[in-house]
Scaffold this active site. Structure first.
Site, PDB file in Angstrom:
ATOM      1  N   CYS A  16     -61.603 -56.920  -5.366  1.00  0.00           N
ATOM      2  CA  CYS A  16     -61.726 -58.341  -5.013  1.00  0.00           C
ATOM      3  C   CYS A  16     -63.072 -58.886  -5.472  1.00  0.00           C
ATOM      4  O   CYS A  16     -63.894 -58.162  -6.037  1.00  0.00           O
ATOM      5  CB  CYS A  16     -61.570 -58.533  -3.503  1.00  0.00           C
ATOM      6  SG  CYS A  16     -62.858 -57.706  -2.541  1.00  0.00           S
ATOM      7  N   CYS A  19     -66.150 -57.109  -4.295  1.00  0.00           N
ATOM      8  CA  CYS A  19     -66.512 -55.921  -5.089  1.00  0.00           C
ATOM      9  C   CYS A  19     -67.359 -56.325  -6.278  1.00  0.00           C
ATOM     10  O   CYS A  19     -68.332 -55.655  -6.633  1.00  0.00           O
ATOM     11  CB  CYS A  19     -65.254 -55.198  -5.570  1.00  0.00           C
ATOM     12  SG  CYS A  19     -64.214 -54.530  -4.250  1.00  0.00           S
ATOM     13  N   CYS A  83     -83.502 -22.312 -33.483  1.00  0.00           N
ATOM     14  CA  CYS A  83     -84.318 -21.839 -32.362  1.00  0.00           C
ATOM     15  C   CYS A  83     -84.234 -22.833 -31.209  1.00  0.00           C
ATOM     16  O   CYS A  83     -83.559 -23.863 -31.280  1.00  0.00           O
ATOM     17  CB  CYS A  83     -85.769 -21.664 -32.792  1.00  0.00           C
ATOM     18  SG  CYS A  83     -86.579 -23.212 -33.280  1.00  0.00           S
ATOM     19  N   CYS A  86     -85.041 -26.471 -31.847  1.00  0.00           N
ATOM     20  CA  CYS A  86     -83.937 -27.252 -32.411  1.00  0.00           C
ATOM     21  C   CYS A  86     -83.043 -27.782 -31.291  1.00  0.00           C
ATOM     22  O   CYS A  86     -82.581 -28.930 -31.338  1.00  0.00           O
ATOM     23  CB  CYS A  86     -83.104 -26.392 -33.359  1.00  0.00           C
ATOM     24  SG  CYS A  86     -84.028 -25.696 -34.745  1.00  0.00           S
ATOM     25  N   ASP A 502     -61.249 -17.302   3.881  1.00  0.00           N
ATOM     26  CA  ASP A 502     -60.122 -17.801   4.657  1.00  0.00           C
ATOM     27  C   ASP A 502     -59.266 -16.583   5.029  1.00  0.00           C
ATOM     28  O   ASP A 502     -59.315 -15.557   4.340  1.00  0.00           O
ATOM     29  CB  ASP A 502     -59.322 -18.789   3.815  1.00  0.00           C
ATOM     30  CG  ASP A 502     -58.010 -19.169   4.468  1.00  0.00           C
ATOM     31  OD1 ASP A 502     -58.039 -19.622   5.614  1.00  0.00           O
ATOM     32  OD2 ASP A 502     -56.967 -18.960   3.824  1.00  0.00           O
ATOM     33  N   ASP A 701     -57.334 -20.128  -0.590  1.00  0.00           N
ATOM     34  CA  ASP A 701     -56.180 -20.288  -1.488  1.00  0.00           C
ATOM     35  C   ASP A 701     -55.311 -21.493  -1.198  1.00  0.00           C
ATOM     36  O   ASP A 701     -54.515 -21.885  -2.038  1.00  0.00           O
ATOM     37  CB  ASP A 701     -55.302 -19.031  -1.429  1.00  0.00           C
ATOM     38  CG  ASP A 701     -54.447 -18.999  -0.176  1.00  0.00           C
ATOM     39  OD1 ASP A 701     -54.962 -19.366   0.903  1.00  0.00           O
ATOM     40  OD2 ASP A 701     -53.274 -18.603  -0.264  1.00  0.00           O
ATOM     41  N   ASP A 705     -57.839 -25.334   2.283  1.00  0.00           N
ATOM     42  CA  ASP A 705     -59.107 -24.727   1.896  1.00  0.00           C
ATOM     43  C   ASP A 705     -59.878 -25.583   0.907  1.00  0.00           C
ATOM     44  O   ASP A 705     -61.049 -25.301   0.634  1.00  0.00           O
ATOM     45  CB  ASP A 705     -58.860 -23.346   1.256  1.00  0.00           C
ATOM     46  CG  ASP A 705     -58.303 -22.344   2.240  1.00  0.00           C
ATOM     47  OD1 ASP A 705     -58.635 -22.447   3.430  1.00  0.00           O
ATOM     48  OD2 ASP A 705     -57.532 -21.464   1.817  1.00  0.00           O
TER      49      ASP A 705
END
Length: 825
Positions: A16, A19, A83, A86, A502, A701, A705
């Protein structure tokens, strides 16, 4: 004040006019911004700002205000880098392009990863900026690993040819000059035949050819860099070789310009410097070619063609022509082309390249298959579900490349030092010459010492110390089933003090299983289990499924159930083969007036151990006590023990009840337990553990988590888990086995140790040998380092660093995969 720049940002999250005002206010508040205009319809912000301010503060201001600037990342192949100096120049040149947020250059892989504001920068601008700095660049292609190998092979071949040419031209120079010093008779013969002046003229001609032909690169790159006040290793070589050559030319053709007694030539030093540096560059190019071996192996897993159904017949097509929905036939021994789902047929597939598991996996209708895996002796057809860059193998390759191109925090220190290293070496060489002119015997000593200082310094070894170890270490980790999605996780994992797991699906199998059964006197275990499984087969409860799986594992046939009744909250009743069977909680048997007897003690023991106890009665008599639980994975105890041996604290965080969590913690030897927490509670628990112990790694997993994986210092996701969890993690364990956690820590520690060894060698080498080259040993021991020896030592330092990094290719897994779990009722 620098000239103003105009930048157009694509801004996400605006909805809007409010914003618009907030975005304009946030951007206008950034120091150096002269004006900001936001367009809600196009979702863009046009900003005029001082060029010196950079675009990164603008993006940061947007994020702070709650909006996102669209970003893009591109990888470039950079040529002509030699090197660490660079690296700094390329990064500086790329970062100076308006709209670039950051640029990270990897010397080992000779690539640059550039993050920039979407729409504000073109690839052409980046390529031009790199080329303007003296380093040609091009967009990194999808086949960059193969092209990189070919480029390295070509570069090595070219360097080998130049080294041979330079060596052949230098050999007569070396023999004529040094042979006379080593063998007086040869010196006398040479003077008697061609004379000293003719010998020097021949040396002049041969050395000049060496410098302007095979050694030309050092001058065409090093001298312009010197004039730009940005000297690199090529500048040091060019200065050292030309100083030796220039002094020799004066001694040969204009001897009157030199003080009496100082007429000497050093043609052999100038030529040998070029030869030895070229040999070192050749060995370095060969070693660099091996650092990307892991990526090439992964790419080699991809199938090139597949038999695809077209108009009712199967035809062989390139995998580039496969689209989602195509039906593909796989014959025995063939590689599976893309990810998909089996529609017909049956076979066993070797998925070890994904999971690390050596045993082939059975594939039937509906089973998922992964591109790059190898079919066994059967044949089947499958429907493509993911193709091209969306396949799992392509994603793995992309993650490994990203990790290999990462810049670890430890690299920051190296960058700060190398930024002034070459200018400091040049200043040290000038100071060395000045001191020798003031206090030394004559001009030649000053020349030898100054040239030796220039040649022996090695910023190349410094620049290679970290990225080569990262490339080889993360590549080897991928081969072991450990994918570092973020390269800096290599260092963070090494620094972690505690690992939090977990429970469900991570430390445990993730589903209930029948773990214990105790039968009453006079009862047969198999018969009791058969009757109980027959009754439980009519229930959809997870505990019922655990009991039926246990009976199926023993091959026990089920019988028909009559008069089936489900007693809410207590259990089941039914008649099987004319016998009355009850299964459920102790209160079910109590309501039927059936005494548990000795089985009560067994059930209490199960409960103490974290199992859910239930009981069975047959014909009005207590028959068995059973324990059902989510069992720990076979590798869990070995993993916890191995992590303890590494000096880590172990914690478990779970939403399960405390009694069960503490029972599992006691079984596995876990130090700290946090139980009965929701997903947001896991994050708070992690913060408490971080405060108490320091850096923390979290292993999980599931979807719940994901917040914990993201908030931990290092998140490790089990590869069999959800996509959300994997996307939130820093490290992915592809096999799903917990042994991968130990392997991840081991490869992290080995890589960091390797980096520190490389840095110690690179820095220690320069700290010790630059003073030796300057002549600090001469007053006491009469030792003055020859520029030829200095050149050889400099070349070997880079080769040593690369060779040391390549040792990581041979790291073995710490834990062998655990054997398949067998249900033990």
């Amino acid at each position: 004040m620098s000239a103003p720049e105009t930048l157009t940002l694509k801004v996400g999250g605006m909805s809007c006019a409010s914003c618009v005002k907030r975005v304009e206010k946030a951007l206008s508040a950034v120091p150096g911004v002269r004006g900001a205009s936001v367009n809600l319809a196009s979702e863009t912000a046009r900003v005029e700002y001082d060029g010196s301010a950079g675009s990164a503060p603008l993006v940061a201001a947007l994020e702070k205000a709650g909006y996102q600037a669209a970003e893009e990342t591109v990888s470039l192949e950079i040529d002509s880098m030699t090197c660490a100096s660079c690296v700094k120049r390329v990064e500086k040149a790329l970062s100076a392009v308006p709209g670039v947020l950051d640029a990270s250059v990897n010397l080992a892989s000779e690539t640059a990863t550039v993050r920039y504001v979407d729409g504000a920068v073109s690839t052409r601008q980046l390529i031009e900026a790199s080329a303007k700095a003296g380093y040609p660049a091009k967009l990194k292609s999808s086949t960059a690993a193969d092209e990189g190998r070919d480029r390295k092979a070509g570069e090595a071949a070219e360097l080998k040819k130049k080294a041979i040419i330079a060596g052949l031209l230098t050999l007569p120079v070396f023999v004529m000059e040094m042979g006379g010093h080593a063998v007086p008779a040869f010196h006398e013969w040479l003077h008697a035949t061609i004379g000293m002046q003719a010998s020097w003229i021949i040396q002049f001609v041969l050395t000049t050819i060496v410098l302007i032909w095979p050694g030309r690169r050092f001058f065409t790159i090093g001298i312009p860099a010197l004039f730009k006040a940005a000297p690199d290793m090529n500048s040091l070589v060019a200065l050292g070789a030309s100083a030796a050559w220039g002094f020799s030319v004066v001694a040969t053709f204009f001897p009157s310009l030199l003080p009496p007694g100082t007429r000497n030539v050093y043609y052999e030093a100038g030529a040998m410097i070029v030869v030895l540096i070229l040999v070192g560059r050749y060995l370095e190019a060969r070693a660099k070619g091996q650092t990307g071996e892991a990526i090439r192996k992964l790419i080699g897993l991809q199938a090139k063609t597949a038999q695809v159904e077209r108009d009712g017949a199967f035809v062989e097509l390139s995998i580039d022509n496969i689209v989602v929905g195509d039906v593909i036939r796989v014959l025995p021994g063939q590689k599976i082309a893309v990810d998909g789902e089996v529609v017909q047929g049956h076979s066993f597939v070797d998925e070890s390249m994904i999971s690390g598991e050596p045993a082939p996996v059975e594939k039937r209708e509906g089973a998922a298959v992964t591109g790059g895996t190898v079919n066994g002796t059967g044949s089947f057809t499958f429907r493509a579900t993911k193709v091209g860059s969306d396949t799992m193998l392509s994603q793995i390759i992309r993650m490994v490349e990203q990790a290999q191109g990462a810049k670890l925090p430890i690299q920051g220190m190296v960058d700060r030092i190398t930024s002034w290293f070459v200018p400091a070496v040049i200043a040290a060489a000038i100071a060395t010459i000045a001191v020798w002119l003031l206090f030394g015997p004559d001009l030649t000593y000053a020349l030898v010492a100054g040239v030796a200082v220039l040649i022996i310094a090695c910023p190349c070894a410094m620049g290679l110390a970290t990225p080569t170890s990262i490339m080889v270490g993360s590549g080897r980790a991928a081969e072991l089933g450990v994918l570092f999605r973020k390269g800096d996780a290599l260092q963070s994992l090494h620094e972690s003090q505690i690992v939090a797991f977990d429970k469900t699906g991570t430390l445990t199998i993730g589903r209930p299983e029948l773990t214990d059964i105790t039968v009453a006197d006079g009862m047969e275990e198999a018969e009791v289990l058969r009757l109980v499984a027959s009754l439980e087969s009519l229930s959809e409860h997870p505990i019922a499924a655990a009991i039926t799986r246990a009976a199926d594992a023993q091959g026990l046939a089920r019988s028909e159930v009559q008069n089936f009744t489900s007693v809410t909250g207590m259990g089941l009743k039914g008649t099987i083969d004319g016998r009355e069977v009850l299964v459920g909680a102790d209160r079910l048997l109590g309501s039927e007036g059936i005494a548990l007897g000795s089985l009560a003690e067994a059930g209490a023991t199960f409960g103490t151990a974290g199992r859910s106890p239930l009981y069975a009665a047959i014909d009005g008599r207590a028959a068995a006590a059973m324990g059902v639980a989510d069992p720990v994975k076979p590798s869990a105890r070995a993993t916890v023990d191995a992590l303890h041996r590494l000096g880590l604290k172990i914690a478990m965080i779970t939403g399960d009840n405390r009694r069960t969590a503490e029972a599992i913690a006691a079984e596995l030897g876990i130090d700290d337990v946090v139980a009965e927490v929701l997903p947001d509670g896991k994050v708070q628990a992690l913060k408490r553990l971080q405060t108490a112990h320091g850096k923390l790694a979290f292993v999980g997993d599931g979807i719940n988590d994901a917040p914990a994986l993201a908030s931990a210092d290092v998140g490790l996701a089990i590869g069999t888990g959800t996509d959300v969890a994997i996307e939130s993690a820093d490290v992915v364990l592809m096999s799903g086995e917990l042994g991968g956690v130990v392997n991840a820590f081991d490869i992290s520690r080995r890589t960091m140790r390797n980096i520190k060894e490389n840095l110690f060698w690179a820095f220690g080498y320069n700290v010790l040998l630059i003073p030796v080259a300057a002549g600090v040993l001469y007053p006491v021991y009469g030792i003055l380092l020859s520029p030829v020896i200095a050149a050889g030592a400099m070349a070997l330092s880079s080769v040593f660093v690369l060779t040391n990094a390549l040792r990581l290719r041979f790291v073995r897994p710490v834990l062998a995969e655990a054997p398949p779990m067998t249900v033990k009722p």
